[in-house]
Motif scaffolding. Structure first.
Motif, short mmCIF file in Angstrom:
data_model
loop_
_atom_site.label_atom_id
_atom_site.label_comp_id
_atom_site.label_asym_id
_atom_site.label_seq_id
_atom_site.Cartn_x
_atom_site.Cartn_y
_atom_site.Cartn_z
N ASP A 50 0.89 -1.22 0.01
CA ASP A 50 0.02 0.10 0.12
C ASP A 50 0.98 1.18 -0.12
O ASP A 50 1.34 1.51 0.93
CB ASP A 50 -0.92 -0.04 1.38
CG ASP A 50 -1.98 1.15 1.03
OD1 ASP A 50 -2.13 1.85 0.05
OD2 ASP A 50 -2.80 1.25 2.06
N GLY B 25 1.03 4.72 0.25
CA GLY B 25 0.29 5.98 0.62
C GLY B 25 0.72 7.19 0.68
O GLY B 25 2.06 7.30 0.52
N CYS C 237 1.96 7.08 4.31
CA CYS C 237 2.64 5.81 5.00
C CYS C 237 2.58 4.59 3.85
O CYS C 237 1.81 4.58 2.95
CB CYS C 237 1.55 5.26 6.04
SG CYS C 237 2.28 4.36 7.34
N TYR D 13 6.33 5.65 7.57
CA TYR D 13 5.66 6.96 7.24
C TYR D 13 6.88 7.77 6.15
O TYR D 13 8.08 7.55 6.13
CB TYR D 13 5.66 8.04 8.18
CG TYR D 13 4.43 7.61 8.96
CD1 TYR D 13 3.19 8.32 8.44
CD2 TYR D 13 4.43 6.64 10.05
CE1 TYR D 13 2.13 7.88 9.36
CE2 TYR D 13 3.19 6.11 10.71
CZ TYR D 13 2.05 6.93 10.32
OH TYR D 13 1.01 6.62 11.07
N THR E 231 -5.82 12.25 0.98
CA THR E 231 -7.16 12.12 0.37
C THR E 231 -8.16 11.48 1.29
O THR E 231 -7.87 10.49 1.95
CB THR E 231 -7.06 11.59 -1.06
OG1 THR E 231 -6.57 10.12 -0.72
CG2 THR E 231 -6.09 12.41 -1.85
N GLY F 37 -5.58 13.15 6.51
CA GLY F 37 -4.92 13.44 7.61
C GLY F 37 -3.87 14.45 7.77
O GLY F 37 -3.56 15.10 8.88
N THR F 38 -3.17 14.85 6.67
CA THR F 38 -2.34 15.81 6.62
C THR F 38 -3.07 17.12 6.88
O THR F 38 -2.21 18.10 7.52
CB THR F 38 -1.59 15.91 5.15
OG1 THR F 38 -1.20 14.72 4.78
CG2 THR F 38 -0.60 17.04 4.95
N CYS G 171 -8.21 6.64 12.91
CA CYS G 171 -8.00 5.94 14.02
C CYS G 171 -8.42 6.97 15.36
O CYS G 171 -8.54 6.92 16.39
CB CYS G 171 -6.48 5.75 14.23
SG CYS G 171 -5.94 4.48 13.30
N MET H 283 -6.37 1.59 9.95
CA MET H 283 -5.14 1.81 9.22
C MET H 283 -4.75 0.60 8.18
O MET H 283 -4.23 0.95 7.25
CB MET H 283 -4.15 2.46 10.03
CG MET H 283 -2.91 2.76 9.23
SD MET H 283 -1.84 4.06 9.90
CE MET H 283 -0.46 3.68 9.13
P1 ATP Z 1 -3.64 8.33 1.26
O1 ATP Z 1 -4.81 7.20 1.39
O2 ATP Z 1 -4.17 9.52 1.26
O3 ATP Z 1 -2.76 7.83 0.05
P2 ATP Z 1 -2.15 6.69 3.43
O4 ATP Z 1 -2.69 5.49 2.47
O5 ATP Z 1 -0.83 7.06 3.55
O6 ATP Z 1 -2.82 8.10 2.54
P3 ATP Z 1 -3.10 5.99 5.74
O7 ATP Z 1 -1.80 5.08 5.98
O8 ATP Z 1 -4.59 5.27 5.78
O9 ATP Z 1 -3.00 7.12 4.53
O10 ATP Z 1 -3.18 6.96 6.86
C1 ATP Z 1 -2.12 7.73 7.12
C2 ATP Z 1 -2.85 8.92 8.05
O11 ATP Z 1 -3.37 8.42 9.28
C3 ATP Z 1 -1.81 9.88 8.58
O12 ATP Z 1 -2.21 11.20 8.17
C4 ATP Z 1 -1.66 9.81 9.90
O13 ATP Z 1 -1.32 11.05 10.59
C5 ATP Z 1 -2.84 9.30 10.38
N1 ATP Z 1 -2.90 8.55 11.35
C6 ATP Z 1 -2.35 7.31 11.58
N2 ATP Z 1 -2.32 6.87 12.97
C7 ATP Z 1 -3.16 7.71 13.55
C8 ATP Z 1 -3.69 7.74 14.72
N3 ATP Z 1 -3.45 6.84 15.77
N4 ATP Z 1 -4.58 8.81 15.14
C9 ATP Z 1 -4.74 9.67 14.27
N5 ATP Z 1 -4.45 9.72 13.04
C10 ATP Z 1 -3.48 8.78 12.64
#
Ligand code: ATP
Length: 280
Positions: free
Chosen positions: A38, A40, A43, A62, A154, A175-176, A241, A264
Protein backbone atom coordinates in the motif's frame (compact mmCIF):
# COMPACT_ATOMS: atom_id res chain seq x y z
CA UNK A 1 -33.81 -1.75 3.56
CA UNK A 2 -30.43 -3.43 3.21
CA UNK A 3 -28.90 -5.39 6.09
CA UNK A 4 -26.50 -3.33 8.18
CA UNK A 5 -23.21 -4.98 9.06
CA UNK A 6 -22.87 -3.81 12.65
CA UNK A 7 -19.67 -5.65 13.43
CA UNK A 8 -16.39 -6.09 11.66
CA UNK A 9 -15.71 -9.52 13.13
CA UNK A 10 -13.56 -10.89 10.29
CA UNK A 11 -11.81 -7.55 9.78
CA UNK A 12 -11.00 -7.02 13.46
CA UNK A 13 -9.61 -10.53 13.84
CA UNK A 14 -7.48 -10.19 10.70
CA UNK A 15 -6.13 -6.80 11.81
CA UNK A 16 -5.39 -8.12 15.33
CA UNK A 17 -3.47 -11.05 13.81
CA UNK A 18 -1.63 -8.64 11.52
CA UNK A 19 -0.67 -6.33 14.38
CA UNK A 20 0.73 -9.34 16.27
CA UNK A 21 2.59 -10.49 13.16
CA UNK A 22 4.20 -7.04 12.78
CA UNK A 23 5.60 -7.41 16.31
CA UNK A 24 6.37 -11.12 16.08
CA UNK A 25 6.63 -12.45 12.52
CA UNK A 26 5.46 -16.03 12.11
CA UNK A 27 8.26 -18.09 10.62
CA UNK A 28 6.78 -21.24 9.09
CA UNK A 29 6.65 -23.65 6.23
CA UNK A 30 4.22 -21.88 3.96
CA UNK A 31 4.52 -22.98 0.32
CA UNK A 32 3.88 -19.43 -0.87
CA UNK A 33 3.71 -15.90 0.57
CA UNK A 34 1.43 -13.13 -0.64
CA UNK A 35 2.37 -9.48 -0.10
CA UNK A 36 0.15 -6.43 -0.24
CA UNK A 37 1.90 -3.15 -0.99
CA UNK A 38 0.00 0.00 0.00
CA UNK A 39 1.77 3.10 -1.29
CA UNK A 40 0.09 5.89 0.63
CA UNK A 41 0.47 9.65 0.88
CA UNK A 42 1.60 9.40 4.47
CA UNK A 43 2.56 5.80 4.91
CA UNK A 44 3.90 2.83 2.93
CA UNK A 45 2.62 -0.49 4.32
CA UNK A 46 3.61 -4.05 3.40
CA UNK A 47 1.39 -6.89 4.63
CA UNK A 48 2.51 -10.51 4.18
CA UNK A 49 0.08 -13.46 4.26
CA UNK A 50 0.83 -17.18 4.13
CA UNK A 51 -0.61 -19.82 1.78
CA UNK A 52 -3.88 -19.76 3.76
CA UNK A 53 -4.05 -15.96 3.57
CA UNK A 54 -3.22 -15.57 7.26
CA UNK A 55 -1.00 -12.63 8.33
CA UNK A 56 2.60 -13.66 9.05
CA UNK A 57 4.51 -10.37 8.89
CA UNK A 58 4.18 -6.71 8.17
CA UNK A 59 6.05 -3.45 8.18
CA UNK A 60 5.28 0.18 7.53
CA UNK A 61 7.10 3.46 7.17
CA UNK A 62 5.89 7.04 7.15
CA UNK A 63 7.07 8.62 3.91
CA UNK A 64 6.45 11.43 1.48
CA UNK A 65 6.67 9.62 -1.84
CA UNK A 66 3.02 9.91 -2.85
CA UNK A 67 0.91 13.05 -2.95
CA UNK A 68 -2.85 13.19 -3.55
CA UNK A 69 -2.68 9.56 -4.56
CA UNK A 70 0.07 10.07 -7.16
CA UNK A 71 3.67 8.80 -6.95
CA UNK A 72 5.79 11.98 -6.81
CA UNK A 73 9.10 10.47 -5.67
CA UNK A 74 9.57 7.36 -7.77
CA UNK A 75 13.11 6.50 -6.61
CA UNK A 76 12.20 7.17 -2.98
CA UNK A 77 9.17 4.89 -3.27
CA UNK A 78 11.23 2.07 -4.82
CA UNK A 79 13.83 2.36 -2.05
CA UNK A 80 11.25 2.20 0.73
CA UNK A 81 9.37 -0.78 -0.75
CA UNK A 82 12.67 -2.59 -1.38
CA UNK A 83 13.92 -1.91 2.14
CA UNK A 84 10.66 -3.05 3.75
CA UNK A 85 10.68 -6.16 1.52
CA UNK A 86 14.25 -7.01 2.55
CA UNK A 87 13.47 -6.38 6.21
CA UNK A 88 10.53 -8.80 6.08
CA UNK A 89 12.45 -11.39 4.07
CA UNK A 90 15.14 -11.38 6.73
CA UNK A 91 12.57 -11.86 9.48
CA UNK A 92 10.75 -14.65 7.64
CA UNK A 93 13.84 -16.29 6.15
CA UNK A 94 12.24 -16.48 2.69
CA UNK A 95 12.20 -14.48 -0.52
CA UNK A 96 8.95 -12.63 -1.09
CA UNK A 97 8.08 -13.08 -4.75
CA UNK A 98 4.47 -12.09 -5.31
CA UNK A 99 2.82 -8.77 -4.53
CA UNK A 100 -0.41 -6.96 -5.21
CA UNK A 101 -0.86 -3.19 -5.08
CA UNK A 102 -3.68 -0.70 -5.22
CA UNK A 103 -4.40 2.73 -6.58
CA UNK A 104 -6.80 5.37 -5.31
CA UNK A 105 -10.04 5.78 -7.25
CA UNK A 106 -9.75 7.98 -10.31
CA UNK A 107 -5.98 7.80 -10.72
CA UNK A 108 -5.79 4.53 -12.65
CA UNK A 109 -5.11 5.89 -16.13
CA UNK A 110 -2.40 8.22 -14.87
CA UNK A 111 -0.78 6.39 -12.02
CA UNK A 112 -1.30 2.66 -12.29
CA UNK A 113 1.86 2.47 -14.42
CA UNK A 114 3.93 4.23 -11.76
CA UNK A 115 2.63 2.03 -8.94
CA UNK A 116 3.25 -1.08 -11.04
CA UNK A 117 6.81 0.04 -11.81
CA UNK A 118 7.57 0.82 -8.16
CA UNK A 119 6.47 -2.65 -7.03
CA UNK A 120 8.35 -4.40 -9.84
CA UNK A 121 11.50 -2.27 -9.43
CA UNK A 122 11.50 -3.20 -5.73
CA UNK A 123 11.87 -6.82 -6.82
CA UNK A 124 8.32 -8.20 -6.71
CA UNK A 125 6.31 -9.95 -9.37
CA UNK A 126 3.09 -7.92 -9.53
CA UNK A 127 0.13 -10.29 -9.59
CA UNK A 128 -2.78 -7.90 -9.03
CA UNK A 129 -3.49 -4.19 -9.21
CA UNK A 130 -6.84 -3.17 -7.84
CA UNK A 131 -8.58 -0.04 -6.62
CA UNK A 132 -8.36 0.81 -2.91
CA UNK A 133 -12.10 0.58 -2.08
CA UNK A 134 -12.33 -2.89 -3.61
CA UNK A 135 -9.29 -3.88 -1.54
CA UNK A 136 -10.80 -2.45 1.65
CA UNK A 137 -14.06 -4.26 1.02
CA UNK A 138 -12.30 -7.61 0.68
CA UNK A 139 -11.73 -7.21 4.43
CA UNK A 140 -14.85 -5.30 5.50
CA UNK A 141 -17.20 -7.50 3.44
CA UNK A 142 -19.93 -4.88 3.08
CA UNK A 143 -22.85 -5.58 0.78
CA UNK A 144 -24.52 -2.17 0.73
CA UNK A 145 -23.35 1.19 2.01
CA UNK A 146 -20.45 3.60 1.75
CA UNK A 147 -16.80 2.99 2.57
CA UNK A 148 -14.99 6.20 3.45
CA UNK A 149 -11.19 5.90 3.43
CA UNK A 150 -9.60 8.89 5.15
CA UNK A 151 -5.89 8.53 4.55
CA UNK A 152 -3.07 11.04 4.72
CA UNK A 153 -3.69 13.15 1.64
CA UNK A 154 -7.12 12.17 0.43
CA UNK A 155 -10.55 10.89 1.36
CA UNK A 156 -11.87 8.15 -0.88
CA UNK A 157 -15.62 7.65 -0.95
CA UNK A 158 -17.00 4.50 -2.47
CA UNK A 159 -20.54 3.23 -2.61
CA UNK A 160 -21.30 -0.48 -2.63
CA UNK A 161 -24.37 -2.18 -3.94
CA UNK A 162 -24.74 -5.94 -3.53
CA UNK A 163 -21.04 -6.20 -2.66
CA UNK A 164 -19.86 -4.35 -5.79
CA UNK A 165 -18.35 -0.85 -5.97
CA UNK A 166 -20.80 1.26 -7.99
CA UNK A 167 -19.36 4.72 -7.34
CA UNK A 168 -15.90 5.98 -6.32
CA UNK A 169 -14.39 9.39 -5.85
CA UNK A 170 -11.27 10.71 -4.17
CA UNK A 171 -11.14 14.17 -2.61
CA UNK A 172 -7.93 15.96 -1.55
CA UNK A 173 -8.59 16.25 2.18
CA UNK A 174 -7.05 13.89 4.72
CA UNK A 175 -4.90 13.43 7.79
CA UNK A 176 -2.26 15.88 6.58
CA UNK A 177 -4.89 18.63 6.89
CA UNK A 178 -5.64 17.45 10.42
CA UNK A 179 -1.94 17.84 11.29
CA UNK A 180 -1.86 21.31 9.73
CA UNK A 181 -4.81 22.32 11.92
CA UNK A 182 -3.06 20.93 15.03
CA UNK A 183 0.16 22.69 14.03
CA UNK A 184 -1.69 26.01 13.71
CA UNK A 185 -3.75 25.64 16.87
CA UNK A 186 -0.83 24.58 19.08
CA UNK A 187 1.80 26.71 17.29
CA UNK A 188 4.09 23.71 16.84
CA UNK A 189 5.92 22.45 13.73
CA UNK A 190 4.03 20.15 11.38
CA UNK A 191 6.14 17.08 12.25
CA UNK A 192 5.47 17.58 15.96
CA UNK A 193 1.76 18.08 15.29
CA UNK A 194 1.71 14.85 13.26
CA UNK A 195 3.23 12.90 16.18
CA UNK A 196 0.94 14.56 18.70
CA UNK A 197 -2.13 13.75 16.61
CA UNK A 198 -1.19 10.08 16.24
CA UNK A 199 -0.96 9.58 19.99
CA UNK A 200 -4.33 8.18 21.13
CA UNK A 201 -3.82 9.76 24.56
CA UNK A 202 -4.31 13.19 22.94
CA UNK A 203 -7.42 12.36 20.95
CA UNK A 204 -9.98 13.53 23.51
CA UNK A 205 -8.29 16.90 23.74
CA UNK A 206 -7.86 17.15 19.97
CA UNK A 207 -11.39 16.25 18.92
CA UNK A 208 -12.89 19.74 19.43
CA UNK A 209 -9.90 21.27 17.60
CA UNK A 210 -10.34 18.89 14.68
CA UNK A 211 -14.15 18.96 14.62
CA UNK A 212 -14.39 21.58 11.83
CA UNK A 213 -12.17 19.58 9.48
CA UNK A 214 -14.10 16.37 10.28
CA UNK A 215 -17.31 18.28 9.53
CA UNK A 216 -15.81 19.43 6.23
CA UNK A 217 -15.12 15.78 5.36
CA UNK A 218 -18.69 14.95 6.39
CA UNK A 219 -20.04 17.56 3.94
CA UNK A 220 -17.85 16.04 1.23
CA UNK A 221 -19.34 12.62 2.05
CA UNK A 222 -22.86 14.09 1.87
CA UNK A 223 -22.21 15.50 -1.60
CA UNK A 224 -20.99 12.17 -2.94
CA UNK A 225 -23.61 9.88 -1.44
CA UNK A 226 -26.52 12.09 -2.50
CA UNK A 227 -28.91 10.13 -4.66
CA UNK A 228 -27.69 6.77 -3.38
CA UNK A 229 -29.62 4.89 -0.75
CA UNK A 230 -26.78 4.74 1.79
CA UNK A 231 -27.70 3.63 5.31
CA UNK A 232 -24.29 2.60 6.61
CA UNK A 233 -20.92 4.34 6.48
CA UNK A 234 -17.79 2.30 7.23
CA UNK A 235 -14.64 4.23 7.99
CA UNK A 236 -11.14 3.06 7.07
CA UNK A 237 -7.72 4.74 6.68
CA UNK A 238 -5.27 5.91 9.33
CA UNK A 239 -7.06 9.19 10.03
CA UNK A 240 -10.10 7.25 11.24
CA UNK A 241 -7.98 6.05 14.19
CA UNK A 242 -8.96 9.38 15.76
CA UNK A 243 -11.28 8.56 18.68
CA UNK A 244 -14.75 9.97 18.17
CA UNK A 245 -14.43 10.78 14.45
CA UNK A 246 -17.25 8.36 13.69
CA UNK A 247 -19.66 10.22 16.00
CA UNK A 248 -19.10 13.56 14.26
CA UNK A 249 -19.54 12.01 10.83
CA UNK A 250 -22.69 10.17 11.93
CA UNK A 251 -24.17 13.39 13.31
CA UNK A 252 -23.39 15.43 10.18
CA UNK A 253 -24.55 12.81 7.70
CA UNK A 254 -27.42 11.38 9.71
CA UNK A 255 -26.23 7.91 8.67
CA UNK A 256 -25.10 5.06 10.93
CA UNK A 257 -21.29 5.32 10.95
CA UNK A 258 -18.79 2.87 12.38
CA UNK A 259 -15.20 1.72 12.04
CA UNK A 260 -13.14 -1.38 12.66
CA UNK A 261 -10.64 -1.54 15.53
CA UNK A 262 -7.63 -0.36 13.58
CA UNK A 263 -8.83 1.26 10.36
CA UNK A 264 -5.28 1.91 9.14
CA UNK A 265 -4.48 -1.66 8.15
CA UNK A 266 -7.73 -2.57 6.38
CA UNK A 267 -6.70 -1.53 2.86
CA UNK A 268 -3.16 -3.04 3.01
CA UNK A 269 -4.63 -6.36 4.19
CA UNK A 270 -7.28 -6.26 1.46
CA UNK A 271 -4.53 -5.71 -1.10
CA UNK A 272 -2.60 -8.71 0.25
CA UNK A 273 -5.76 -10.85 0.13
CA UNK A 274 -6.02 -10.11 -3.60
CA UNK A 275 -2.45 -11.26 -4.29
CA UNK A 276 -2.09 -14.36 -6.49
CA UNK A 277 0.75 -16.43 -7.93
CA UNK A 278 0.38 -15.42 -11.58
CA UNK A 279 1.78 -12.17 -13.00
CA UNK A 280 -0.65 -9.69 -14.53
P1 ATP B 1 -3.71 8.17 1.21
O1 ATP B 1 -4.76 7.10 1.39
O2 ATP B 1 -4.24 9.55 1.30
O3 ATP B 1 -2.79 7.94 0.06
P2 ATP B 1 -2.17 6.82 3.26
O4 ATP B 1 -2.51 5.52 2.57
O5 ATP B 1 -0.75 7.08 3.58
O6 ATP B 1 -2.75 8.07 2.49
P3 ATP B 1 -3.16 5.89 5.76
O7 ATP B 1 -1.92 5.08 5.91
O8 ATP B 1 -4.46 5.20 5.68
O9 ATP B 1 -3.02 6.91 4.57
O10 ATP B 1 -3.25 6.94 6.95
C1 ATP B 1 -2.23 7.85 7.21
C2 ATP B 1 -2.81 9.01 7.99
O11 ATP B 1 -3.38 8.51 9.20
C3 ATP B 1 -1.76 10.05 8.39
O12 ATP B 1 -2.27 11.35 8.18
C4 ATP B 1 -1.57 9.78 9.87
O13 ATP B 1 -1.21 10.94 10.59
C5 ATP B 1 -2.94 9.29 10.27
N1 ATP B 1 -2.89 8.45 11.47
C6 ATP B 1 -2.19 7.31 11.63
N2 ATP B 1 -2.36 6.82 12.86
C7 ATP B 1 -3.18 7.71 13.49
C8 ATP B 1 -3.71 7.78 14.81
N3 ATP B 1 -3.42 6.84 15.72
N4 ATP B 1 -4.51 8.81 15.13
C9 ATP B 1 -4.81 9.76 14.21
N5 ATP B 1 -4.34 9.76 12.95
C10 ATP B 1 -3.53 8.74 12.59
Amino acid sequence: MSKINKTFEYCDQLVRDFEKAIEHPIVGESSVYYTGVDLGTACVVLAVLDENYRPVAGAYRYADVVRDGMVVDYIGAVHIVRELKQELEKKLGVELLFAAAAIPPGTDALDSGAVKNVVQAAGFELTNLLDEPTAANAVLKIENGAVVDIGGGTTGISILKDGKVVYVEDEPTGGTHFSLVVSGAYKIPFSEAEQYKRNAKNHKELLPVLKPVVEKISSIINVHIKGYNVNEISLVGGTCCLDGIEEIIEKKTGIFTHKPQNPMFVTPLGIALSCRQESI
